[in-house]
Enzyme design. Structure first.
Site: not given
Ligand code: NDP
Length: 442
Positions: A34, A42, A47, A50, A175, A179, A258, A432, A437
């Protein structure tokens, strides 16, 4: 052939640590490398920190309801105390992870690991050989290649800002975007949430996403849809996001656009490990890469990007490798929660997914104001939705937007995974007064 280790894990996040310590428990000689703090996305920059910030943000609603319950509270928020307490907690968890590895007899190789050949990994120049190698390097934020991308922060930095900004623009509708929008909004920051599509939270049930988007707007977040930021520019006052003719000004710009597999620098080609076009390590049903003794688990190879999925993949892999295990991860009915405000808990199919797979779908919905807000001026509503296969009576999906949605969904997910029917749901006596519920009375 004699190797230094039976298993060498690259990346000490959730999946890697679990695989390493379970394998060591089976009597294998195990090392884990690492480059950063042990704990991974995480624990160190995802996670856990956050969720601590989410807890901090939730006090706003509690203070708003306090007066109705007879409490007269003077509240004052201090970002630097929160961040320093959060850092202490992360250090404590990092210590627990280090102890877990140590107690299991796993050797920690502190440094960046890269393949030299299919059985050799160099960690900061020192070569280590292993019979099996596991890639568990997770993911990193993906920021589009636009002018000014060096001016924006990602979720990594958002968790460690030196001071709370007055205004923030968050790009993305998934997400992480929603968040952080909820966190900063509740902490008093003016939030612009910019999304390129029409409705946030693509992939979630349409009604759920629409309800959540409305709730975010009512909570004070400025949701700007159908807008793609094409450049970010520094100005005398802060930053400006350009989106065609539109300019959105703020102190800080956070891109939550993303995540991508973290494979840069691993020198995968030296090991003959193939990747998909998006950079994810290509694995088969056994988590094996194109080089059969090299495996991958977690965000570096799957699309679920959820800690418990990485842990399950890592644990079951080493069970199969070293303990005659026969079990494989199951990817249906994975429950998930978006820790937005309000929270979104979901398990199973959306209505659209269900309708595309089944001829007769019936949905049940309920919208209500949670009892704890009834006496206050918090107007947030809770939304619940069941997606049911009319022909078989099976509940295919449960979706909740509202306080404690995640806690609720975890329990219901157990039943959904076992093939819960709507009749069984309705035979269950409710508790309740709770919000949950409602799900057994629809
Ligand atoms: P997500 O894939 O959830 O969302 C990415 C967002 O960015 C989408 O709305 C997407 O739009 C947008 N996007 C992607 N590329 C571009 C671009 N070039 N220009 C503008 N907008 C763009 O990714 P996150 O980064 O939010 O999270 C990654 C992953 O991590 C999640 O999918 C989830 O699996 C995990 N995660 C889980 C959490 C939890 O369990 N609570 C918390 C945080 C992360 P579009 O919809 O149009 O593709």
């Amino acid at each position: 052939m004699k190797y230094d280790y039976d298993l060498l894990v690259i990346g000490a996040g959730s999946g890697g640590v679990r695989a390493a310590r379970i394998a060591a428990g089976y009597g294998q000689k195990v090392a884990i490398c690492e480059a950063d703090q042990v704990g991974g996305t995480c624990v160190i920059r995802g996670c856990v920190p956050k969720k601590l910030l989410v807890y901090a943000a939730q006090y706003k609603k509690m203070f708003s309801t306090a007066k109705a319950y007879g409490w007269n509270i003077q509240s004052q928020f201090d970002w630097s105390s929160l961040i320093s307490n959060k850092d202490q907690e992360i250090d404590r968890l990092n210590g627990i992870y280090l102890n877990l590895l140590d107690n299991a007899g796993v050797e920690l190789l502190q440094g960046f690991g890269a393949f030299v050949d299919p059985h050799t990994v160099a960690v900061d120049g020192d070569h280590h050989t292993a019979r099996h190698i596991l890639i568990a390097t997770g993911g990193i934020p993906a920021v589009p290649n636009i002018p000014g991308r060096d001016q924006v922060i990602t979720s990594n930095e958002a968790l460690n800002l030196a001071k709370l900004p007055e205004t923030i623009t968050i790009n993305g509708g998934g997400y992480i975007a929603v968040e952080f929008a909820g966190i900063f909004n509740a902490l008093g920051v003016e939030v612009n949430l910019v999304y390129r599509g029409q409705q946030l939270l693509r992939g979630f049930d349409d009604e759920v996403a629409a309800f959540a988007q409305q709730a975010f707007t009512e909570a004070g977040i400025r949701v700007i849809t159908n807008t793609e930021i094409d450049a970010v520019e520094k100005t005398a006052r802060g930053l400006i996001c350009h989106a065609g003719e539109t300019g959105i000004e703020s102190d800080v710009v956070l891109f939550a656009t993303g995540r991508q597999a973290n494979t840069a620098g691993l020198n995968l080609q030296a090991a003959g490990v193939d990747c998909q076009a998006n950079g994810q390590v290509l694995v088969n049903h056994d988590q094996a890469s194109s080089t059969p003794h090299i495996y991958a688990v977690g965000d570096v190879c799957n699309n679920d990007n959820l800690t418990p999925v990485a842990i399950k993949e890592g644990h079951l892999l080493v069970n199969r490798l070293f303990n005659d295990g026969k079990e494989y991860p199951e990817y249906d009915f994975i429950p998930t929660t978006v820790f937005s405000q309000p929270e979104i808990g979901t398990c199973g199919l959306t209505e659209a997914e269900a309708r595309s797979n089944h001829a007769h779908i019936e949905c049940f919905t309920s919208t209500f104001r949670a009892m704890k807000y009834a006496m206050s001026d918090v107007h947030e509503k809770t939304f619940m939705k069941l997606v049911v296969n009319q022909q078989t009576d099976q509940v295919l999906g449960i979706h909740v937007v509202g306080a404690d949605a995640g806690e609720m969904i975890q329990g219901f997910a157990v039943a959904l995974k076992q093939g819960l029917s709507k009749t069984q749901l309705n035979k269950t006596i409710g508790i309740h007064p709770t919000s949950a519920e409602e799900l057994v009375t629809m």
